[in-house]
Design a protein around this motif. Structure first.
Motif, mmCIF file in Angstrom:
data_model
loop_
_atom_site.group_PDB
_atom_site.id
_atom_site.type_symbol
_atom_site.label_atom_id
_atom_site.label_comp_id
_atom_site.label_asym_id
_atom_site.label_seq_id
_atom_site.Cartn_x
_atom_site.Cartn_y
_atom_site.Cartn_z
ATOM 1 N N THR A 171 0.815 -1.223 0.000
ATOM 2 C CA THR A 171 0.000 0.000 0.000
ATOM 3 C C THR A 171 0.845 1.267 0.000
ATOM 4 O OG1 THR A 171 -0.144 -0.101 2.419
ATOM 5 C CG2 THR A 171 -1.933 -1.116 1.158
ATOM 6 N N HIS A 194 -7.705 -12.900 -4.145
ATOM 7 C CA HIS A 194 -7.320 -12.876 -2.733
ATOM 8 C C HIS A 194 -6.148 -11.909 -2.581
ATOM 9 C CE1 HIS A 194 -6.243 -15.349 1.112
ATOM 10 N NE2 HIS A 194 -6.483 -14.085 1.359
ATOM 11 N N VAL A 195 -6.387 -10.763 -1.992
ATOM 12 C CA VAL A 195 -5.368 -9.724 -1.840
ATOM 13 C C VAL A 195 -4.691 -9.875 -0.479
ATOM 14 C CG1 VAL A 195 -4.902 -7.241 -1.809
ATOM 15 C CG2 VAL A 195 -6.664 -8.176 -3.342
ATOM 16 N N HIS A 197 -1.950 -8.364 2.198
ATOM 17 C CA HIS A 197 -1.119 -7.236 2.642
ATOM 18 C C HIS A 197 -0.570 -7.561 4.024
ATOM 19 C CE1 HIS A 197 0.439 -3.277 3.442
ATOM 20 N NE2 HIS A 197 -0.280 -3.206 4.545
ATOM 21 N N GLU A 224 -6.175 -2.059 7.325
ATOM 22 C CA GLU A 224 -7.318 -2.588 6.586
ATOM 23 C C GLU A 224 -8.040 -1.488 5.821
ATOM 24 O OE1 GLU A 224 -9.461 -4.475 9.724
ATOM 25 O OE2 GLU A 224 -8.465 -6.423 9.443
ATOM 26 N N VAL A 227 -5.920 -0.617 2.752
ATOM 27 C CA VAL A 227 -6.061 -1.625 1.699
ATOM 28 C C VAL A 227 -7.388 -1.452 0.972
ATOM 29 C CG1 VAL A 227 -6.374 -4.093 1.273
ATOM 30 C CG2 VAL A 227 -4.527 -3.307 2.767
ATOM 31 N N LEU A 231 -7.917 -0.488 -3.064
ATOM 32 C CA LEU A 231 -8.596 -1.397 -3.989
ATOM 33 C C LEU A 231 -9.919 -0.851 -4.513
ATOM 34 C CD1 LEU A 231 -8.041 -4.796 -2.155
ATOM 35 C CD2 LEU A 231 -6.828 -3.958 -4.169
ATOM 36 N N GLU A 245 -9.820 -9.837 1.169
ATOM 37 C CA GLU A 245 -8.610 -9.164 1.650
ATOM 38 C C GLU A 245 -8.127 -9.825 2.938
ATOM 39 O OE1 GLU A 245 -9.999 -5.220 2.233
ATOM 40 O OE2 GLU A 245 -10.953 -5.176 0.251
#
Length: 302
Positions: A171, A194-195, A197, A224, A227, A231, A245
């Motif tokens: 990010t 499926h991301v 981080h 969160e 992210v 997105l 996520e």
């Protein structure tokens, strides 16, 4: 407009698996497939060349065998064969310039995970101007899909859902090319994106004491939100893609390897700027290539 996928052929099981993966990707994209085999004349041919064949004849046979296998599996796909009198790395890098995607085979480190990235693949992955996908020997269409009921193969039930596409997201330096590649890959397969981080513990210096870690629920919630904000425009651009996520504290490579266990593809980035030691793929991508068993896409970006 780039309208074909290129794959390298060298006669190995891993290059044939990569060619079939590339063929399936070409069918999904509605583009043609270019098979590239590089060869160079040597005073003493390699032991793999039969005594009754010239190096060129043997190179042509290797390419013809791969093309026949691809055409038999995908009769509607346009397949172009290219025999290039050059070193493998130079031929593949040149061929990648006008392709949507370059697909290479790589031996597995073991039966369960990891790639044996040879010198040719290392140079190509580190220098290609186009995304490169590495595929292990033994990879098949069934590996891209969730298990079908009653042991029926995905080839018999084409609508069997695809396994997740996994994206590693930074990010602090989000990259449009990387994110778009992952969303497009998920969209074409109808797969969930499926991301992943992962972040390390932040540290601040209080006015009245030593450096102290900043972590806990507040930091996790903040990450969160970041992210989700990163997105959001991509979710709006690709409304049909289901996105999950996972945000966690820890090493990014560890989180990606964990998520890859049930994935059809892992997407990671490679910065195109050269460092003081030359071009390299980066620590996270390097770790992913050595510990992930499913195909890995390495997307170059600024």
């Amino acid at each position: 407009m780039l309208r074909h996928i290129t794959t390298g052929i060298d006669g190995s099981a891993e290059s044939l698996a990569a060619a079939h993966w590339a063929a399936r990707a070409a069918v999904r994209r509605g583009v043609s497939l270019s098979l590239v085999h590089a060869w160079k004349w040597h005073p003493r041919p390699a032991p793999s060349v039969p005594a009754d064949r010239s190096e060129r004849d043997w190179a042509e046979e290797i390419l013809d065998r791969a093309a026949s296998s691809i055409r038999a599996a995908h009769p509607g796909l346009r397949v172009v064969e290219r025999l290039v009198p050059d070193s493998a790395a130079a031929a593949l890098l040149a061929a990648a310039e006008d392709a949507e995607l370059l697909v290479l085979g790589s031996r597995g480190l073991s039966g369960v995970a990891g790639f044996m990235v040879g010198s040719v693949s290392q140079r190509v992955v580190a220098r290609s101007s186009r995304p490169v996908v590495l595929v292990r020997a033994g990879e098949s269409s069934a590996d891209e899909h969730l298990p079908a009921l009653d042991g029926i193969s995905p080839e018999e039930i084409p609508e069997t859902p695809y396994r997740d596409v996994v994206l590693g997201l930074d990010t602090q330096r989000p990259c449009d090319e990387l994110i778009e590649f992952a969303f497009e890959s998920a969209r074409r397969c109808g797969a969930t994106l499926h991301v992943i981080h992962a972040f390390g513990t932040a540290r601040v210096e209080p006015a009245d004491g030593p450096w102290a870690p900043v972590s806990g629920p507040e930091l996790l919630a903040a990450r969160e939100r970041t992210v989700a904000a990163t997105l959001r425009p991509w979710c709006e651009k690709f409304p049909g893609v289901s996105v999950v996520e996972t945000v966690s504290e820890g090493r990014a490579a560890t989180a990606l390897v964990r998520a890859s266990a049930g994935a059809s593809l892992v997407v990671v980035g490679r910065r195109t700027r050269e460092g003081h030691l030359g071009t390299h793929v980066g620590a996270v991508t390097h770790a992913v290539l050595h510990h992930v068993g499913c195909p890995v896409a390495v997307v170059p970006h600024d």
